[in-house]
Design a protein around this motif. Structure first.
Motif, PDB file in Angstrom:
ATOM      1  N   GLY A  10       0.789  -1.224   0.000  1.00 16.72           N
ATOM      2  CA  GLY A  10       0.000   0.000   0.000  1.00 16.72           C
ATOM      3  C   GLY A  10       0.817   1.267   0.000  1.00 16.72           C
ATOM      4  N   ALA A  11       2.132   1.165  -0.239  1.00 13.63           N
ATOM      5  CA  ALA A  11       3.014   2.335  -0.230  1.00 13.63           C
ATOM      6  C   ALA A  11       3.425   2.701  -1.655  1.00 13.63           C
ATOM      7  CB  ALA A  11       4.255   2.060   0.619  1.00 13.63           C
ATOM      8  N   LEU A  12       3.802   3.961  -1.843  1.00 14.40           N
ATOM      9  CA  LEU A  12       4.183   4.469  -3.157  1.00 14.40           C
ATOM     10  C   LEU A  12       5.540   5.160  -3.091  1.00 14.40           C
ATOM     11  CD1 LEU A  12       0.794   6.127  -4.210  1.00 14.40           C
ATOM     12  CD2 LEU A  12       1.771   4.035  -5.201  1.00 14.40           C
ATOM     13  N   HIS A  13       6.268   5.083  -4.189  1.00 14.51           N
ATOM     14  CA  HIS A  13       7.502   5.840  -4.366  1.00 14.51           C
ATOM     15  C   HIS A  13       7.209   6.987  -5.334  1.00 14.51           C
ATOM     16  CE1 HIS A  13      11.694   6.624  -5.805  1.00 14.51           C
ATOM     17  NE2 HIS A  13      11.993   6.287  -4.567  1.00 14.51           N
ATOM     18  N   ILE A  14       8.042   8.006  -5.364  1.00 17.89           N
ATOM     19  CA  ILE A  14       7.819   9.115  -6.275  1.00 17.89           C
ATOM     20  C   ILE A  14       7.801   8.649  -7.724  1.00 17.89           C
ATOM     21  CG2 ILE A  14      10.279   9.753  -6.291  1.00 17.89           C
ATOM     22  CD1 ILE A  14       9.358  12.690  -6.607  1.00 17.89           C
ATOM     23  N   LYS A  15       8.592   7.611  -8.033  1.00 15.72           N
ATOM     24  CA  LYS A  15       8.575   7.091  -9.405  1.00 15.72           C
ATOM     25  C   LYS A  15       7.226   6.459  -9.737  1.00 15.72           C
ATOM     26  CE  LYS A  15      13.486   6.311 -10.279  1.00 15.72           C
ATOM     27  NZ  LYS A  15      14.527   5.323 -10.650  1.00 15.72           N
ATOM     28  N   ASP A  16       6.573   5.885  -8.739  1.00 18.42           N
ATOM     29  CA  ASP A  16       5.224   5.353  -8.969  1.00 18.42           C
ATOM     30  C   ASP A  16       4.257   6.488  -9.279  1.00 18.42           C
ATOM     31  OD1 ASP A  16       6.103   2.756  -8.338  1.00 18.42           O
ATOM     32  OD2 ASP A  16       5.733   3.079  -6.206  1.00 18.42           O
ATOM     33  N   ILE A  17       4.347   7.571  -8.498  1.00 20.44           N
ATOM     34  CA  ILE A  17       3.429   8.697  -8.664  1.00 20.44           C
ATOM     35  C   ILE A  17       3.566   9.311 -10.060  1.00 20.44           C
ATOM     36  CG2 ILE A  17       2.855  11.010  -7.813  1.00 20.44           C
ATOM     37  CD1 ILE A  17       3.842  10.059  -5.044  1.00 20.44           C
ATOM     38  N   LEU A  18       4.804   9.364 -10.561  1.00 23.17           N
ATOM     39  CA  LEU A  18       5.070   9.975 -11.864  1.00 23.17           C
ATOM     40  C   LEU A  18       4.992   8.964 -13.005  1.00 23.17           C
ATOM     41  CD1 LEU A  18       8.057  12.242 -10.766  1.00 23.17           C
ATOM     42  CD2 LEU A  18       5.675  12.928 -11.083  1.00 23.17           C
ATOM     43  N   PHE A  76      -0.301   6.250 -14.307  1.00 18.32           N
ATOM     44  CA  PHE A  76      -1.238   7.182 -13.693  1.00 18.32           C
ATOM     45  C   PHE A  76      -1.696   8.263 -14.659  1.00 18.32           C
ATOM     46  CE2 PHE A  76       0.381   6.449  -9.058  1.00 18.32           C
ATOM     47  CZ  PHE A  76       0.011   5.114  -9.162  1.00 18.32           C
ATOM     48  N   GLY A  77      -1.109   8.335 -15.849  1.00 15.60           N
ATOM     49  CA  GLY A  77      -1.508   9.328 -16.835  1.00 15.60           C
ATOM     50  C   GLY A  77      -0.364   9.672 -17.774  1.00 15.60           C
ATOM     51  N   THR A  78      -0.722  10.190 -18.936  1.00 20.34           N
ATOM     52  CA  THR A  78       0.271  10.610 -19.938  1.00 20.34           C
ATOM     53  C   THR A  78       0.588  12.077 -19.694  1.00 20.34           C
ATOM     54  OG1 THR A  78      -0.764   9.071 -21.502  1.00 20.34           O
ATOM     55  CG2 THR A  78       0.796  10.683 -22.397  1.00 20.34           C
ATOM     56  N   LEU A  79       1.730  12.340 -19.123  1.00 26.57           N
ATOM     57  CA  LEU A  79       2.060  13.679 -18.635  1.00 26.57           C
ATOM     58  C   LEU A  79       2.212  14.679 -19.779  1.00 26.57           C
ATOM     59  CD1 LEU A  79       2.681  14.985 -15.816  1.00 26.57           C
ATOM     60  CD2 LEU A  79       5.091  14.830 -16.441  1.00 26.57           C
ATOM     61  N   GLN A 125      13.519  11.060 -11.493  1.00 27.22           N
ATOM     62  CA  GLN A 125      12.342  10.355 -10.988  1.00 27.22           C
ATOM     63  C   GLN A 125      11.224  10.312 -12.020  1.00 27.22           C
ATOM     64  OE1 GLN A 125      13.304   8.861  -8.139  1.00 27.22           O
ATOM     65  NE2 GLN A 125      15.080  10.150  -8.623  1.00 27.22           N
ATOM     66  N   TYR A 126      11.254  11.217 -12.981  1.00 26.27           N
ATOM     67  CA  TYR A 126      10.286  11.185 -14.072  1.00 26.27           C
ATOM     68  C   TYR A 126      10.676  10.090 -15.059  1.00 26.27           C
ATOM     69  CZ  TYR A 126       8.180  15.723 -12.809  1.00 26.27           C
ATOM     70  OH  TYR A 126       7.508  16.743 -12.164  1.00 26.27           O
ATOM     71  N   PRO A 127       9.721   9.383 -15.643  1.00 23.55           N
ATOM     72  CA  PRO A 127      10.043   8.423 -16.703  1.00 23.55           C
ATOM     73  C   PRO A 127      10.754   9.147 -17.845  1.00 23.55           C
ATOM     74  CG  PRO A 127       7.740   8.210 -16.026  1.00 23.55           C
ATOM     75  CD  PRO A 127       8.276   9.450 -15.368  1.00 23.55           C
ATOM     76  N   GLU A 128      11.615   8.435 -18.555  1.00 23.39           N
ATOM     77  CA  GLU A 128      12.405   9.060 -19.612  1.00 23.39           C
ATOM     78  C   GLU A 128      11.537   9.809 -20.611  1.00 23.39           C
ATOM     79  OE1 GLU A 128      15.459   6.869 -21.544  1.00 23.39           O
ATOM     80  OE2 GLU A 128      16.050   5.793 -19.734  1.00 23.39           O
ATOM     81  N   GLU A 129      10.371   9.253 -20.921  1.00 29.80           N
ATOM     82  CA  GLU A 129       9.528   9.887 -21.932  1.00 29.80           C
ATOM     83  C   GLU A 129       8.902  11.196 -21.451  1.00 29.80           C
ATOM     84  OE1 GLU A 129       6.961   6.334 -20.400  1.00 29.80           O
ATOM     85  OE2 GLU A 129       9.089   6.925 -20.470  1.00 29.80           O
ATOM     86  N   PHE A 130       8.984  11.476 -20.124  1.00 27.92           N
ATOM     87  CA  PHE A 130       8.403  12.702 -19.579  1.00 27.92           C
ATOM     88  C   PHE A 130       9.454  13.725 -19.137  1.00 27.92           C
ATOM     89  CE2 PHE A 130       4.551  10.017 -17.954  1.00 27.92           C
ATOM     90  CZ  PHE A 130       4.076   9.929 -19.256  1.00 27.92           C
ATOM     91  N   ARG A 131      10.729  13.399 -19.260  1.00 24.80           N
ATOM     92  CA  ARG A 131      11.767  14.251 -18.682  1.00 24.80           C
ATOM     93  C   ARG A 131      11.949  15.576 -19.410  1.00 24.80           C
ATOM     94  NH1 ARG A 131      16.264   9.577 -17.114  1.00 24.80           N
ATOM     95  NH2 ARG A 131      14.915   8.568 -15.565  1.00 24.80           N
ATOM     96  N   ASN A 132      11.430  15.681 -20.607  1.00 26.14           N
ATOM     97  CA  ASN A 132      11.532  16.936 -21.338  1.00 26.14           C
ATOM     98  C   ASN A 132      10.222  17.719 -21.334  1.00 26.14           C
ATOM     99  OD1 ASN A 132      14.262  16.627 -22.115  1.00 26.14           O
ATOM    100  ND2 ASN A 132      13.658  15.214 -23.745  1.00 26.14           N
ATOM    101  N   LEU A 164      -0.137  17.621 -11.605  1.00 28.81           N
ATOM    102  CA  LEU A 164       0.260  16.884 -12.804  1.00 28.81           C
ATOM    103  C   LEU A 164      -0.840  17.004 -13.849  1.00 28.81           C
ATOM    104  CD1 LEU A 164       1.475  13.672 -10.903  1.00 28.81           C
ATOM    105  CD2 LEU A 164       2.864  15.652 -11.564  1.00 28.81           C
ATOM    106  N   LEU A 165      -0.515  17.623 -14.981  1.00 28.77           N
ATOM    107  CA  LEU A 165      -1.466  17.747 -16.089  1.00 28.77           C
ATOM    108  C   LEU A 165      -1.201  16.631 -17.091  1.00 28.77           C
ATOM    109  CD1 LEU A 165      -3.695  19.314 -17.610  1.00 28.77           C
ATOM    110  CD2 LEU A 165      -1.849  20.674 -18.665  1.00 28.77           C
ATOM    111  N   TYR A 166      -2.237  15.842 -17.356  1.00 26.09           N
ATOM    112  CA  TYR A 166      -2.127  14.724 -18.293  1.00 26.09           C
ATOM    113  C   TYR A 166      -2.970  14.995 -19.542  1.00 26.09           C
ATOM    114  CZ  TYR A 166      -0.997  12.171 -13.913  1.00 26.09           C
ATOM    115  OH  TYR A 166      -0.471  11.755 -12.716  1.00 26.09           O
ATOM    116  N   GLU A 167      -2.719  14.195 -20.554  1.00 25.14           N
ATOM    117  CA  GLU A 167      -3.626  14.193 -21.703  1.00 25.14           C
ATOM    118  C   GLU A 167      -5.021  13.766 -21.262  1.00 25.14           C
ATOM    119  OE1 GLU A 167      -1.993  11.721 -24.748  1.00 25.14           O
ATOM    120  OE2 GLU A 167      -0.191  12.961 -25.023  1.00 25.14           O
ATOM    121  N   GLU A 168      -5.081  12.921 -20.240  1.00 26.78           N
ATOM    122  CA  GLU A 168      -6.353  12.364 -19.773  1.00 26.78           C
ATOM    123  C   GLU A 168      -7.044  13.216 -18.710  1.00 26.78           C
ATOM    124  OE1 GLU A 168      -3.441   9.170 -20.976  1.00 26.78           O
ATOM    125  OE2 GLU A 168      -3.404  10.851 -19.558  1.00 26.78           O
TER     126      GLU A 168
END
Length: 604
Positions: free
Chosen positions: A174-182, A186-189, A207-214, A262-266
């Protein structure tokens, strides 16, 4: 919390004086890029945050090993000089130990004592155990649970703890890491904004996935002068990062809020938590997280009133952002206006710096908490005798006795619930304060360096010895998490048998006037120094008609019977300090017993 900075010379050497929850602006400034620590030159941390944190980094970089003095009695420690003599502050390094020995040679002492001290302690090369390797630093602790499953299991409260490295996986359930949150799960940032106090930008980017780092990232901070320059230097290589400085016109105020939007496409998501944006806060500490639902975009042409929740969360969040008076955040206010936040079931409790009168007095700080509890809290039979439990990672100056702030204005706010609840005489209102003891820190996963995130100073502690009679701690057998020092801040009101919960608040606010505010002008004005943010859980907003949450006895037990019970993040009831136990104070030495890595604590 009132703060002060300066220096004091004593038998322990030169100490930085501070009574802050995260240190004053002046004490945050790094003096140079290098610091000499005993015989080795150690790089100073690039994100010091506070004097206590800086000391923790130095001790990890160059630990001092404990060695027994065979057949010799330890020399008694001298009490630091103080305006108040004879208050009996005990500088013990654990409840079982005699008083501390003298400090190592780095600390100034009478010359006649130096040879003896040098024989007792020996500086050693750093051991790899306390400090993670480069590869380990950015790993998420192993957990058999999928982050999406964790998210769903947290319904309806959406309150989570952070994952801890070095404990059994079942205690990370039931615990989360920052990498889980990002995570993309959870959404397409599209873009994000991070509000925080202490920030390491290179670590945060990883901590952001590579596809979101930019993707566009706005960082809201309270840094000034050298610390601000350092943050801008860190951000310079990243073209997608913008910085927004929060105005801090009040002396000793801090930007202590910890929030992600966090603003997502969704859609949109809001995360309010207790962790700094640095590795240590997500590694081996217990932190709290509230993760909002995914808020969908409103249809074109929707009313300006559309998308509001029963808790008024949408309007309150926009009001909080507007308090910064920043063009960058006005853009995010417009984004929030475009989304449907009606599923929110928590109340926003924030603090912003200023002096407030009239109706504005109840917009922020502890008077905001009082207003919501009185107007939205349910009437519960006998609630006036229910204990209030506060948990925090630092403590400010609260006066010479409990009547000055803790049991007067702040206590009245904590004990408000419903319009018809009577207030008992102050002595009859149970108040339990949870704060780590010296022994909690010593035996923690990190050892003594964990105390760098608990910046309660000896100068403040000496002025309020009355406070320590309120101190409690997590029970020793707390389900495998007791060795992860809590940096979480929570406040709640529980029934005397600890089975029912009237309300629960998770927040960035420590036990301080700076965070919560203090009344001035005979109660006509509320003075707040810092930015803080938290969320309040009330049973009525979650459809609990009896006015209380049932308490989940074991937060790590996975069984359907506990669905809908509130996950209080520690075993109940809390344990009162024994007569010999003392609260952790960061700027005195602890040398009579080794920590979990075999080291001692010698603040320089």
């Amino acid at each position: 919390m009132s703060r002060s900075s300066g220096s004091q010379q004593s038998s322990y050497g030169k100490w930085t004086l501070s009574s802050s929850d995260e240190e004053s602006e002046d004490s945050k400034k790094p003096s140079s890029s290098l610091s000499v620590n005993r015989d080795r030159v150690v790089p100073a941390p690039q994100f010091p945050c506070s004097e206590a944190r800086k000391e923790s980094y130095k001790r990890k970089s160059n630990p001092v090993k404990f060695e027994e003095m065979a057949g010799k009695e330890p020399s008694p420690a001298k009490k630091p000089k103080s305006d108040k003599e004879g208050i009996g502050w005990c500088l013990s390094s654990s409840e079982e130990e005699p008083e501390p020995k003298k400090e190592p040679k780095k600390v100034k002492e009478p010359s006649s004592q130096k040879p003896e001290v040098q024989r007792v302690y020996k500086s050693r090369s750093p051991t790899p155990t306390p400090t993670p390797t480069t590869n380990e630093k950015h790993k998420t602790p192993s957990d058999s649970q999928d982050p999406w499953d964790v998210l769903q299991a947290g319904e309806p409260f959406r309150f989570y703890l952070t994952k801890v490295t070095g404990i059994k996986p079942k205690y990370n359930a039931g615990a989360l890491h920052i990498k889980d949150i990002l995570s993309p799960l959870f959404g397409t940032l599209v873009s994000s904004v991070q509000f925080n106090y202490c920030i390491n930008i290179p670590w945060l980017v990883k901590q952001y996935p590579e596809e979101f780092r930019n993707k566009p990232l706005l960082i809201v901070h309270g840094e000034k002068q050298e610390s601000k320059a350092r943050l801008h230097e860190e951000a310079h290589p990243y073209e997608n990062i913008r910085l927004c400085q929060a105005r801090l016109d009040m002396a000793f105020g801090t930007h202590h809020t910890k929030m992600m939007i966090l603003l997502y496409e969704e859609g949109l998501r809001v995360v309010i938590h207790t962790s700094n944006l640095i590795h240590d806060d997500w590694h081996q500490k217990t932190q709290g997280i509230w993760l909002s639902p995914l808020y969908p975009k409103l249809p074109e042409g929707s009313s300006s009133l559309a998308g509001e929740s029963i808790t008024n969360f949408r309007s309150d969040l926009m009001a909080y952002l507007a308090a910064y008076n920043s063009p960058s955040l006005r853009e995010w206010i417009d984004i929030i206006k475009q989304h449907d936040l009606s599923e929110t079931r928590v109340y926003l409790i924030g603090s912003t710096p200023g002096r407030y009168q009239g109706h504005d007095k109840e917009k922020w700080g502890h008077l905001r908490l009082r207003k919501v509890l009185r107007e939205k809290g349910g009437l519960i039979s006998g609630v006036e005798s229910w204990p209030v439990i506060g948990q925090f990672s630092s403590i400010g100056s609260m006066g010479t006795d409990h009547t000055k702030w803790l049991h007067s204005e702040f206590g009245e706010s904590l004990k408000s619930l419903g319009k018809g609840v009577k207030t008992l005489p102050k002595a009859e209102n149970p108040l339990q304060l949870i704060y780590p003891s010296v022994n909690n820190v010593r035996t923690s996963l990190e050892g003594y360096p964990a105390g760098g995130s608990l910046p309660y100073s000896i100068q403040t502690a000496q002025k309020q010895p009355w406070l320590h009679s309120y101190f409690h701690k997590w029970k020793a057998e707390t389900s495998g998490r007791s060795r992860a020092i809590p940096h979480i801040k929570t406040y709640m009101r529980l029934s005397p048998d600890y089975r029912e919960l009237a309300w629960f608040l998770v927040t960035s606010a420590n036990l301080s006037k700076a965070a919560w505010g203090s009344l001035e002008k005979s109660g006509a004005q509320l003075f707040i120094r810092s930015y803080e943010l938290g969320v309040l859980f009330l049973p009525s907003a979650f459809g609990f008609d009896n006015g209380t949450f049932q308490v989940k006895v074991n937060v790590y037990a996975n069984n359907e019977d506990s669905k809908g019970t509130f996950p209080v993040p520690y075993d109940l009831p809390p344990e009162r300090y024994t007569g010999k136990e003392r609260p952790w104070v960061w700027n005195i030495p602890y040398v009579n017993a080794p920590d979990s890595h075999g080291n001692i604590w010698c603040p320089s």
